[in-house]
Design an enzyme around this catalytic site. Structure first.
Site, PDB file in Angstrom:
ATOM      1  N   GLY A 153      -9.620  -7.806  -0.876  1.00 28.46           N
ATOM      2  CA  GLY A 153     -10.024  -8.962   0.235  1.00 28.46           C
ATOM      3  C   GLY A 153      -9.398 -10.429  -0.235  1.00 28.46           C
TER       4      GLY A 153
ATOM      5  N   GLY B  78     -13.918  -3.760   0.981  1.00 27.93           N
ATOM      6  CA  GLY B  78     -15.554  -3.397   0.936  1.00 27.93           C
ATOM      7  C   GLY B  78     -15.966  -2.231  -0.146  1.00 27.93           C
TER       8      GLY B  78
ATOM      9  NE  ARG C 190      -4.269  -1.811   1.806  1.00 24.78           N
ATOM     10  CZ  ARG C 190      -5.018  -2.174   2.572  1.00 24.78           C
ATOM     11  NH1 ARG C 190      -4.860  -2.025   3.898  1.00 24.78           N
ATOM     12  NH2 ARG C 190      -6.051  -2.929   2.277  1.00 24.78           N
TER      13      ARG C 190
ATOM     14  CE  LYS D  37     -22.165 -15.359   7.389  1.00 15.57           C
ATOM     15  NZ  LYS D  37     -22.136 -14.171   7.958  1.00 15.57           N
TER      16      LYS D  37
HETATM   17  P1  AMP Z   1     -15.752 -13.421   1.594  1.00 17.54           P
HETATM   18  O1  AMP Z   1     -14.831 -12.615   2.638  1.00 17.54           O
HETATM   19  O2  AMP Z   1     -17.224 -13.557   1.554  1.00 17.54           O
HETATM   20  O3  AMP Z   1     -15.017 -13.402   0.191  1.00 17.54           O
HETATM   21  O4  AMP Z   1     -15.465 -14.967   2.069  1.00 17.54           O
HETATM   22  C1  AMP Z   1     -14.289 -15.485   2.226  1.00 17.54           C
HETATM   23  C2  AMP Z   1     -14.294 -16.547   2.961  1.00 17.54           C
HETATM   24  O5  AMP Z   1     -15.058 -17.779   2.429  1.00 17.54           O
HETATM   25  C3  AMP Z   1     -12.812 -17.442   3.241  1.00 17.54           C
HETATM   26  O6  AMP Z   1     -12.366 -17.136   4.507  1.00 17.54           O
HETATM   27  C4  AMP Z   1     -13.318 -18.674   2.747  1.00 17.54           C
HETATM   28  O7  AMP Z   1     -12.663 -19.595   3.722  1.00 17.54           O
HETATM   29  C5  AMP Z   1     -14.612 -18.927   2.995  1.00 17.54           C
HETATM   30  N1  AMP Z   1     -15.194 -19.942   1.939  1.00 17.54           N
HETATM   31  C6  AMP Z   1     -15.309 -20.265   0.730  1.00 17.54           C
HETATM   32  N2  AMP Z   1     -15.882 -21.344   0.451  1.00 17.54           N
HETATM   33  C7  AMP Z   1     -16.209 -21.839   1.581  1.00 17.54           C
HETATM   34  C8  AMP Z   1     -17.050 -22.897   1.950  1.00 17.54           C
HETATM   35  N3  AMP Z   1     -17.121 -23.904   0.780  1.00 17.54           N
HETATM   36  N4  AMP Z   1     -17.285 -23.099   2.927  1.00 17.54           N
HETATM   37  C9  AMP Z   1     -16.977 -22.458   4.078  1.00 17.54           C
HETATM   38  N5  AMP Z   1     -16.135 -21.374   3.924  1.00 17.54           N
HETATM   39  C10 AMP Z   1     -15.929 -20.848   2.834  1.00 17.54           C
END
Ligand code: AMP
Length: 437
Positions: free
Chosen positions: A393, A416, A39, A240
């Site tokens: 991220g 974000g 950064r 999610k």
């Molecule tokens: P995000 O911050 O929403 O992009 O989510 C990233 C997180 O999703 C990471 O820490 C991953 O470990 C988690 N993740 C991805 N696939 C899965 C899965 N099939 N089950 C549980 N967690 C997951």
């Protein structure tokens, strides 16, 4: 949301002019040592441009989530407050006092920007002076003593509680550091979705433009949304659906293909009646998931879900695992990555894309046994020849770690903020800047 904002190149920068630059120096630190200077290096082109014009450059940033230790009567953070609230009433006052005392002692050491000044000086020839406060006597004295073409880096702006409250008096005090004839430059994309005093409020008191980093973010992502090279493919993953609803909703009107992987895929599978074992699932989002599938159909958007998965017994790095088709995940097993067939399907679909936007890993990519899907998608995007945009991220970290960073058109510097941008939301730290005529 398309932005047509003035940048530092669209205004005259005069020698001796004071320019307040909001940077993102929120770098990872361990025991006072910067563990990634990405950064800081990223901010250099804007800073150098201003220094070369002979400006007096006032640099500001936040670092981490400190207590507002410069604020009289600063408060505990939410987690600490919860802990205190759980104690018997008679013990709360003493516990609060102890935690506040600890913060007062530790935070100025843990969250100081002083190491950033040292790191900047390696590239900027020792022309950066560090101020130990934000709008206090030290900052004012050091700014008053500045020579043209030098910088003062202010202490962590979140040491003052008025920063995150976007307090107008604090924003004005920041602006006053640049004073009459001053300029505000926002180059901190990572905090552009926050309306804070140093990211947005200050623009009420100074003419405001963006630096090179924000200019790049809005021109590349803005073009992808407004006038993408087609086919336009969006790949969304991560834990999610609920975190990405806004993005899916906005992109579903614009893309030709939507690829869903990661944990969020299992909410879609449950919604269409497939058994998902113990896979992560948001039960209260099933209708919404069905609605999104319907909307994709209506918009003639290809909607791809994994056809096979790597499933594990437990949510553990070394759990037993095997490959299984999506319609037959047995009870007691959970999907932790996309399978090989899906890797091939997704890679083939990405191959001919004109634009790819990717946010969120395809599985639990932090764990080697479940990183294959994310790796395969990273490779496919890198080799596609498409305009490739990686949201910040986890996906950005994965792309970097896998060595594909220099093959991507753009890796966003804000997780974000890039999500909100792709959702079509207005970002206060950009909206506040002057429009081009
Ligand atoms: P995000 O911050 O929403 O992009 O989510 C990233 C997180 O999703 C990471 O820490 C991953 O470990 C988690 N993740 C991805 N696939 C899965 C899965 N099939 N089950 C549980 N967690 C997951």
């Amino acid at each position: 949301m398309t932005y047509n904002k003035k940048s530092i190149e669209d205004v005259e920068i005069k020698a001796g002019q004071k320019v307040f630059v909001r940077c993102d120096f929120n770098v990872p630190m361990k025991d006072g040592v910067i563990t990634s200077d990405k950064r800081i290096v990223g901010a250099l082109p804007t800073i150098r441009y201003l220094m070369d014009k002979g400006a007096k450059v006032i640099l500001s940033s936040h670092m981490g989530k400190p207590h507002a230790v410069f604020t009289p009567n600063f408060k505990l953070d939410k987690k600490e407050q919860k802990k205190v609230d759980a104690l018997p009433e008679a013990e709360r006052a003493a516990a609060t006092a102890e935690l506040l005392e600890k913060a007062k002692k530790n935070d100025p050491k843990k969250f100081t920007l002083a190491p950033v000044a040292d790191r900047l000086n390696q590239d900027l020839g020792g022309k950066v002076v560090f101020a130990t406060d934000i709008i206090g006597d030290d900052a004012k004295a050091k700014i008053a003593a500045m020579k043209n073409g030098t910088c003062v880096l202010l202490e962590n702006v979140r040491f003052d509680a008025r920063e995150t409250k976007n307090d107008p008096a604090f924003a004005k005090a920041l602006a006053d550091l640049a004073g009459e004839g001053g300029l505000f430059v926002n180059d901190a994309f990572g905090t552009a979705h926050r309306a804070h005093a140093s990211t947005a409020g200050i623009a009420d008191y100074l003419p405001a433009v963006c630096g090179y980093l924000i200019q790049k973010e809005i021109s590349i992502m803005g073009k992808a949304l407004a006038d993408p090279a087609r086919p336009f493919v969006a790949i969304l993953g991560g834990a999610k659906v609920s975190d990405k609803i806004g993005v899916i909703n906005n992109l579903i009107d614009k893309v030709d293909m939507l690829i869903i992987g990661g944990g969020m895929a299992y909410t879609f599978f449950r919604a269409i009646g497939s058994s998902i074992g113990t896979s992560i699932c948001e039960e209260d989002k099933l209708e919404l998931a069905l609605g999104l599938i319907e909307k994709a159909k209506k918009n003639k958007v290809d909607f791809l879900l994994p056809v096979d998965n790597i499933i594990g017994r437990e949510y553990k790095e070394d759990t037993t695992y095997m490959r299984m088709y999506s319609d037959s995940i047995p009870d007691g097993w959970m999907g932790l990555d996309i399978g090989e067939k899906t890797q091939e399907l997704f890679a083939k679909s990405i191959e001919g894309a004109g634009t790819v936007v990717w946010n969120g890993p395809m599985g639990v990519s932090e764990w080697e046994n479940f990183a294959g899907g994310t790796r395969a998608v990273a490779k496919a995007v890198a080799e596609s020849g498409a305009v490739s945009i990686i949201g910040g991220g986890d996906s950005a970290a994965a792309v970097e770690q896998l060595g594909y960073a220099d093959k991507m058109t753009h890796i966003s510097t804000g997780g974000g903020a890039s999500l909100e941008f792709l959702e079509g939301l207005e970002l206060p730290g950009i909206a506040c800047l002057m429009d081009k005529e």
